[in-house]
Scaffold this motif. Structure first.
Motif, PDB file in Angstrom:
ATOM      1  N   ALA A 125    -116.519  18.616  -9.333  1.00  0.00           N
ATOM      2  CA  ALA A 125    -116.443  19.587  -9.712  1.00  0.00           C
ATOM      3  C   ALA A 125    -117.057  19.731 -11.752  1.00  0.00           C
ATOM      4  O   ALA A 125    -117.475  20.249 -11.837  1.00  0.00           O
ATOM      5  N   LEU A 126    -116.032  18.520 -11.870  1.00  0.00           N
ATOM      6  CA  LEU A 126    -115.904  17.481 -13.398  1.00  0.00           C
ATOM      7  C   LEU A 126    -117.066  17.311 -13.481  1.00  0.00           C
ATOM      8  O   LEU A 126    -117.866  17.173 -14.350  1.00  0.00           O
ATOM      9  N   THR A 127    -117.802  16.712 -12.919  1.00  0.00           N
ATOM     10  CA  THR A 127    -118.739  15.864 -12.601  1.00  0.00           C
ATOM     11  C   THR A 127    -119.800  16.620 -12.768  1.00  0.00           C
ATOM     12  O   THR A 127    -121.240  16.380 -14.035  1.00  0.00           O
ATOM     13  N   GLY A 128    -120.675  17.786 -11.885  1.00  0.00           N
ATOM     14  CA  GLY A 128    -120.939  18.463 -12.246  1.00  0.00           C
ATOM     15  C   GLY A 128    -121.222  19.290 -13.639  1.00  0.00           C
ATOM     16  O   GLY A 128    -122.798  18.783 -13.608  1.00  0.00           O
ATOM     17  N   TRP A 129    -120.827  19.566 -13.896  1.00  0.00           N
ATOM     18  CA  TRP A 129    -119.964  20.495 -15.196  1.00  0.00           C
ATOM     19  C   TRP A 129    -120.832  18.895 -16.279  1.00  0.00           C
ATOM     20  O   TRP A 129    -121.344  19.486 -17.442  1.00  0.00           O
ATOM     21  N   ALA A 130    -119.943  18.160 -16.212  1.00  0.00           N
ATOM     22  CA  ALA A 130    -120.506  17.116 -17.830  1.00  0.00           C
ATOM     23  C   ALA A 130    -121.447  16.666 -17.733  1.00  0.00           C
ATOM     24  O   ALA A 130    -122.174  17.362 -18.816  1.00  0.00           O
ATOM     25  N   PHE A 131    -122.282  16.949 -16.389  1.00  0.00           N
ATOM     26  CA  PHE A 131    -124.150  16.288 -16.408  1.00  0.00           C
ATOM     27  C   PHE A 131    -124.817  17.872 -17.201  1.00  0.00           C
ATOM     28  O   PHE A 131    -125.443  17.926 -17.888  1.00  0.00           O
ATOM     29  N   ASP A 132    -124.111  18.989 -16.043  1.00  0.00           N
ATOM     30  CA  ASP A 132    -125.489  19.697 -16.300  1.00  0.00           C
ATOM     31  C   ASP A 132    -124.806  20.429 -18.204  1.00  0.00           C
ATOM     32  O   ASP A 132    -126.070  20.833 -19.214  1.00  0.00           O
ATOM     33  N   VAL A 133    -123.672  20.647 -19.158  1.00  0.00           N
ATOM     34  CA  VAL A 133    -123.563  21.002 -19.893  1.00  0.00           C
ATOM     35  C   VAL A 133    -123.547  19.659 -21.240  1.00  0.00           C
ATOM     36  O   VAL A 133    -123.650  20.515 -22.504  1.00  0.00           O
ATOM     37  N   LEU A 134    -123.368  18.273 -21.172  1.00  0.00           N
ATOM     38  CA  LEU A 134    -123.363  17.754 -22.128  1.00  0.00           C
ATOM     39  C   LEU A 134    -124.113  16.810 -21.217  1.00  0.00           C
ATOM     40  O   LEU A 134    -125.007  15.599 -22.983  1.00  0.00           O
ATOM     41  N   GLY A 135    -124.854  16.854 -20.439  1.00  0.00           N
ATOM     42  CA  GLY A 135    -126.222  15.659 -20.344  1.00  0.00           C
ATOM     43  C   GLY A 135    -127.181  15.877 -21.548  1.00  0.00           C
ATOM     44  O   GLY A 135    -128.082  14.979 -22.048  1.00  0.00           O
ATOM     45  N   ALA A 136    -127.495  16.923 -21.537  1.00  0.00           N
ATOM     46  CA  ALA A 136    -128.397  17.962 -22.316  1.00  0.00           C
ATOM     47  C   ALA A 136    -128.717  17.183 -23.951  1.00  0.00           C
ATOM     48  O   ALA A 136    -128.934  16.492 -24.981  1.00  0.00           O
ATOM     49  N   ASP A 137    -127.238  16.075 -24.250  1.00  0.00           N
ATOM     50  CA  ASP A 137    -126.199  15.953 -25.803  1.00  0.00           C
ATOM     51  C   ASP A 137    -126.643  14.113 -25.045  1.00  0.00           C
ATOM     52  O   ASP A 137    -125.422  13.644 -25.309  1.00  0.00           O
ATOM     53  N   ALA A 138    -127.446  13.442 -24.416  1.00  0.00           N
ATOM     54  CA  ALA A 138    -127.617  12.215 -24.057  1.00  0.00           C
ATOM     55  C   ALA A 138    -126.765  11.688 -23.061  1.00  0.00           C
ATOM     56  O   ALA A 138    -126.674  10.561 -22.793  1.00  0.00           O
ATOM     57  N   LEU A 139    -125.385  12.230 -22.187  1.00  0.00           N
ATOM     58  CA  LEU A 139    -125.005  12.117 -21.858  1.00  0.00           C
ATOM     59  C   LEU A 139    -125.715  11.067 -20.627  1.00  0.00           C
ATOM     60  O   LEU A 139    -126.549  12.088 -19.302  1.00  0.00           O
ATOM     61  N   GLU A 140    -124.851   9.743 -20.005  1.00  0.00           N
ATOM     62  CA  GLU A 140    -126.108   8.973 -18.982  1.00  0.00           C
ATOM     63  C   GLU A 140    -125.302   8.910 -17.969  1.00  0.00           C
ATOM     64  O   GLU A 140    -125.877   8.813 -16.317  1.00  0.00           O
ATOM     65  N   HIS A 141    -124.039   8.271 -18.129  1.00  0.00           N
ATOM     66  CA  HIS A 141    -122.969   8.334 -16.981  1.00  0.00           C
ATOM     67  C   HIS A 141    -121.415   8.564 -17.403  1.00  0.00           C
ATOM     68  O   HIS A 141    -121.011   8.513 -18.516  1.00  0.00           O
ATOM     69  N   LEU A 142    -120.981   8.185 -16.279  1.00  0.00           N
ATOM     70  CA  LEU A 142    -119.512   8.667 -16.925  1.00  0.00           C
ATOM     71  C   LEU A 142    -118.890   7.744 -15.525  1.00  0.00           C
ATOM     72  O   LEU A 142    -119.293   6.964 -14.388  1.00  0.00           O
TER      73      LEU A 142
END
Length: 188
Positions: A125-142
């Motif tokens: 759940a956290l991973t999906g949220w991170a990529f969905d919400v922060l992904g537009a801000d250049a987040l490529e990997h966790l």
């Protein structure tokens, strides 16, 4: 991100649904109780021995949300007999910075909830949220880090599609043993 973020992980055939929400002062007593577990104390760098420690810990989580560089979630099991949920864990997205291509995830599970898939479901759940919400801000990997002798965390990483990237050298005192660095890419 000025709205309160609530994440959900569905029930399984053997475990109730999970709700992930920001920590609050109402969690203090449950946090003290959960930290009585010697195994949890062994694997975490946090020390919560009493109500004062727990209040400071929760305030630290709140500061992370305010600064938008650390997003800590209380993980609660939802049951019909417990309308507010029972504390079963913690999931966190940390080292978040605008334009930075990576961030780190972390988690722990309360002793009474281990073996029920809490950590992998919360992490998903956290991973999906991170990529969905922060992904537009250049987040490529966790990134997910754990000590090499923490087999349970390694299992969670694999279940959550965080592939082993490298073995890290020990870095005492905060990381006294070699560690594993697992990575999950946005497109995984």
């Amino acid at each position: 991100m000025n709205d309160i973020v609530i994440l959900h992980a569905g029930a399984t055939s053997s475990a109730p649904a999970l709700v992930l929400r920001p920590w609050c002062m109402e969690d203090v007593a449950a946090l003290v109780d959960v930290f009585r577990d010697p195994a949890l104390r062994h694997w975490t760098s946090s020390l919560v021995e009493n109500e004062g420690d727990a209040m400071r810990w929760v305030r630290g989580q709140e500061r992370g949300w305010a600064a938008q560089d650390r997003f800590g979630f209380a993980v609660l099991e939802v049951r019909p007999d417990s309308p507010h949920g029972q504390l079963v864990g913690h999931a966190v997205l940390k080292e978040v910075a605008s334009g930075k291509p990576s961030a780190e995830v972390g988690y722990w599970t309360a002793a009474h909830a281990r073996g029920r898939g809490v950590a992998p479901r919360a992490l998903e759940a956290l991973t999906g949220w991170a990529f969905d919400v922060l992904g537009a801000d250049a987040l490529e990997h966790l990134e997910l880090l754990h000590q090499v002798d923490n087999a349970a965390s390694c299992r969670v990483a694999h279940k959550s599609r965080y592939g082993l990237d490298t073995v890290l050298s020990a870095a005492p005192p905060s990381f006294p043993r070699e560690g594993h660095l697992h990575i999950r890419r946005r497109d995984a």
